[in-house]
Scaffold this motif. Structure first.
Motif, short mmCIF file in Angstrom:
data_model
loop_
_atom_site.label_atom_id
_atom_site.label_comp_id
_atom_site.label_asym_id
_atom_site.label_seq_id
_atom_site.Cartn_x
_atom_site.Cartn_y
_atom_site.Cartn_z
N ALA A 160 2.28 1.72 8.11
CA ALA A 160 0.93 2.20 8.61
C ALA A 160 0.25 3.24 7.89
CB ALA A 160 1.30 2.50 10.09
N TYR A 161 -1.08 3.18 7.88
CA TYR A 161 -1.72 4.30 7.17
C TYR A 161 -3.02 4.65 8.13
CZ TYR A 161 1.28 3.26 3.03
OH TYR A 161 2.05 3.03 2.25
N ASP A 162 -3.21 5.84 8.15
CA ASP A 162 -4.45 6.44 8.98
C ASP A 162 -5.67 6.62 8.20
OD1 ASP A 162 -3.79 8.67 7.77
OD2 ASP A 162 -3.29 9.91 9.71
N GLU A 163 -5.65 6.48 6.97
CA GLU A 163 -6.66 6.25 6.09
C GLU A 163 -6.46 5.49 4.91
OE1 GLU A 163 -5.91 10.53 3.61
OE2 GLU A 163 -7.23 10.43 5.10
N PRO A 164 -7.34 4.97 4.21
CA PRO A 164 -7.15 4.10 2.85
C PRO A 164 -6.68 5.04 1.71
CG PRO A 164 -9.43 4.50 3.10
CD PRO A 164 -8.81 5.10 4.35
N GLY A 165 -6.10 4.32 0.83
CA GLY A 165 -5.79 4.98 -0.50
C GLY A 165 -5.21 4.33 -1.55
N LYS A 166 -4.60 4.95 -2.57
CA LYS A 166 -4.30 3.92 -4.05
C LYS A 166 -3.19 3.10 -3.78
CE LYS A 166 -5.38 7.98 -7.21
NZ LYS A 166 -5.14 8.82 -8.35
N TYR A 167 -2.53 3.15 -2.44
CA TYR A 167 -1.57 2.07 -2.19
C TYR A 167 -2.41 0.70 -1.99
CZ TYR A 167 -3.59 2.55 2.72
OH TYR A 167 -4.62 2.70 3.61
N LEU A 168 -3.73 0.53 -1.66
CA LEU A 168 -4.41 -0.81 -1.80
C LEU A 168 -4.40 -1.35 -3.29
CD1 LEU A 168 -7.53 0.63 0.22
CD2 LEU A 168 -5.92 -1.18 1.09
N LYS A 169 -3.88 -0.77 -4.17
CA LYS A 169 -3.95 -1.12 -5.64
C LYS A 169 -2.66 -2.65 -5.54
CE LYS A 169 -6.91 1.04 -8.38
NZ LYS A 169 -7.86 0.52 -9.03
N ASP A 170 -1.82 -2.47 -4.60
CA ASP A 170 -0.73 -3.34 -4.52
C ASP A 170 -1.13 -4.40 -3.57
OD1 ASP A 170 1.09 -2.03 -6.47
OD2 ASP A 170 1.60 -0.73 -4.79
N VAL A 171 -2.28 -4.43 -2.90
CA VAL A 171 -2.67 -5.61 -1.99
C VAL A 171 -3.45 -6.45 -2.48
CG1 VAL A 171 -3.72 -5.69 0.43
CG2 VAL A 171 -2.59 -3.62 -0.05
N ASP A 172 -3.02 -7.64 -2.25
CA ASP A 172 -3.80 -9.00 -2.65
C ASP A 172 -4.84 -9.59 -1.77
OD1 ASP A 172 -2.28 -9.82 -5.33
OD2 ASP A 172 -0.42 -9.41 -3.60
N PHE A 173 -4.60 -9.17 -0.42
CA PHE A 173 -5.56 -9.80 0.56
C PHE A 173 -5.89 -8.83 1.57
CE2 PHE A 173 -6.24 -12.75 4.14
CZ PHE A 173 -7.41 -13.11 4.01
N VAL A 174 -7.29 -8.33 1.76
CA VAL A 174 -7.61 -7.44 2.88
C VAL A 174 -8.29 -8.02 3.87
CG1 VAL A 174 -8.81 -5.15 3.20
CG2 VAL A 174 -7.66 -5.72 1.11
N LYS A 210 1.36 -8.85 -0.56
CA LYS A 210 0.78 -7.60 0.45
C LYS A 210 -0.53 -8.20 1.04
CE LYS A 210 3.70 -3.83 -0.83
NZ LYS A 210 3.82 -2.51 -1.12
N ILE A 211 -0.62 -7.75 2.27
CA ILE A 211 -1.86 -8.06 3.16
C ILE A 211 -2.04 -6.87 4.02
CG2 ILE A 211 -2.99 -9.08 4.96
CD1 ILE A 211 -0.98 -11.61 4.55
N ALA A 212 -3.35 -6.24 3.54
CA ALA A 212 -3.82 -5.16 4.44
C ALA A 212 -5.03 -5.44 5.71
CB ALA A 212 -4.63 -3.90 3.62
N ILE A 213 -4.43 -5.00 6.82
CA ILE A 213 -5.40 -5.34 8.08
C ILE A 213 -6.15 -4.01 8.32
CG2 ILE A 213 -5.57 -6.15 10.18
CD1 ILE A 213 -3.38 -8.10 9.82
N VAL A 214 -7.40 -3.81 8.28
CA VAL A 214 -8.17 -2.73 8.63
C VAL A 214 -8.90 -2.77 9.93
CG1 VAL A 214 -9.92 -1.04 7.78
CG2 VAL A 214 -8.65 -2.53 6.04
N GLY A 215 -8.22 -2.02 10.78
CA GLY A 215 -8.80 -1.92 12.25
C GLY A 215 -7.70 -2.80 12.98
N LEU A 216 -7.13 -2.24 14.11
CA LEU A 216 -5.96 -3.01 14.74
C LEU A 216 -6.10 -2.93 15.97
CD1 LEU A 216 -2.77 -1.84 12.78
CD2 LEU A 216 -3.72 -3.89 12.76
N GLY A 217 -7.57 -3.23 16.31
CA GLY A 217 -8.02 -3.54 17.85
C GLY A 217 -7.65 -4.97 18.27
N LEU A 218 -8.56 -5.45 19.08
CA LEU A 218 -8.20 -6.85 19.65
C LEU A 218 -7.82 -7.90 18.47
CD1 LEU A 218 -7.94 -9.14 21.80
CD2 LEU A 218 -10.47 -9.12 21.79
N ASN A 225 -9.16 -8.65 -8.61
CA ASN A 225 -9.07 -10.04 -7.99
C ASN A 225 -8.65 -9.93 -6.76
OD1 ASN A 225 -9.63 -11.02 -10.54
ND2 ASN A 225 -7.68 -10.76 -11.40
N VAL A 226 -8.84 -8.84 -5.88
CA VAL A 226 -8.52 -8.76 -4.60
C VAL A 226 -9.39 -9.80 -3.69
CG1 VAL A 226 -10.00 -6.86 -4.25
CG2 VAL A 226 -7.99 -7.40 -2.56
N ILE A 227 -8.88 -10.58 -2.69
CA ILE A 227 -9.67 -11.30 -1.81
C ILE A 227 -9.96 -10.41 -0.41
CG2 ILE A 227 -9.78 -13.21 -0.24
CD1 ILE A 227 -8.41 -14.91 -2.53
#
Length: 286
Positions: free
Chosen positions: A57-71, A10-18, A94-96
């Motif tokens: 999609a999420y409009d704010e961060p939360g505990k779901y980030l516990k499953d994300v390996d790369f941000v 799982k990858i999270a991208i914060v900010g979906l602009g250009l 150990n998140v990157i």
């Protein structure tokens, strides 16, 4: 798991602009398993979902980030710092985490001051972009042929640094360069921030606009291309790198003064040599 760079996590991208949306596109092209988009703008999130470049999609961060390996954080510098600080308890051990901000020293010093040793923050800056902002201008090929700067810290693991570098190369970047945050900010003050300062100064110069458009040619358009500027972002970039940018502005003023003195004194020999040197250096860029 991340060392293989197969994006089977799982990858999270914060900010979906250009830039953030372009990361999402490039990662989707590389068959990323699951991309989470985080953005305050619900319209942007809906566009990203409709385009198929994110899986949730999420409009704010939360505990779901516990499953994300790369941000990947594609926010303004101060927002990058604040997002990481606010989510210390949400991040996986150990998140990157990497960023895309145009200044590095202040961001990295701040993040490293509070980030636990169990988490990795790798400073990143893709030398890619456009004058326009927003998801509608995103492009999966925006990184192709670009340089990718990584500003590692002493606390970073080699495997984590290599992971970010491998991602950049898979995006099609032509080169990955490793430099210190201080070196990055010194160079960016000259190659990026100073040209933006010059372009905006040219556009704000108080001249008679009566015949202005009749006399605009290629040289003026080229010199002011980056004056179409994101004012909030560049105000932040300038002020967060103020000491280095001020130093470059002072050097530039000396170069202008040299040209001015040569003109006033009719020193054609020095002026011609100054121009020749400029042409020689510009050819090297090509």
């Amino acid at each position: 798991m991340l060392e293989d760079c197969d994006f089977d996590f799982k990858i999270a991208i914060v900010g979906l602009g250009l830039i953030g949306a372009s990361y999402a596109m490039a990662l989707k092209k590389l068959n990323a398993k699951h991309i989470i988009g985080i953005d305050k703008n619900s319209e942007t999130l809906n566009k990203a979902l409709h385009m198929g470049i994110i899986d949730s999609a999420y409009d704010e961060p939360g505990k779901y980030l516990k499953d994300v390996d790369f941000v990947i954080i594609a926010l303004y510098p101060n927002d990058t710092i604040n997002f990481i600080k606010a989510n210390i308890q949400n991040f996986k051990t150990n998140v990157i985490i990497t960023d895309t901000s145009g200044v590095k020293e202040m961001v990295m010093n701040s993040v490293d001051s509070f980030l636990p040793q169990s988490m990795q923050f790798i400073g990143g800056h893709p030398m890619a972009g456009r004058e326009y902002k927003g998801i509608e201008y995103a492009d999966e090929d925006i990184f192709k042929g670009a340089n990718y700067i990584i500003t590692p810290s002493k606390r970073n693991k080699k495997s984590s640094i290599d992971f970010v570098a491998n991602m950049a190369m898979k995006f099609g970047c032509k080169n990955v360069e490793y430099i210190s945050p201080h070196e990055h900010d010194s160079m960016i003050a000259y190659t990026s921030q100073l040209p933006h300062a010059i372009a905006t100064a040219l556009m704000n110069q108080n001249i008679d606009k009566k015949y202005f458009e009749l006399f605009i040619g290629g040289s003026f358009k080229d010199a002011t291309r980056v004056a179409f500027i994101n004012s909030k972002l560049w105000t932040e970039l300038f002020t967060m790198n103020s000491d280095k940018l001020i130093d470059e502005i002072e050097k530039f003023k000396k170069s202008l003064d040299r040209i001015k003195d040569d003109i006033e004194n009719n020193n054609t020999v020095d002026l011609e040599q100054f121009f020749k040197n400029s042409s020689t250096l510009r050819k090297k860029i090509n």
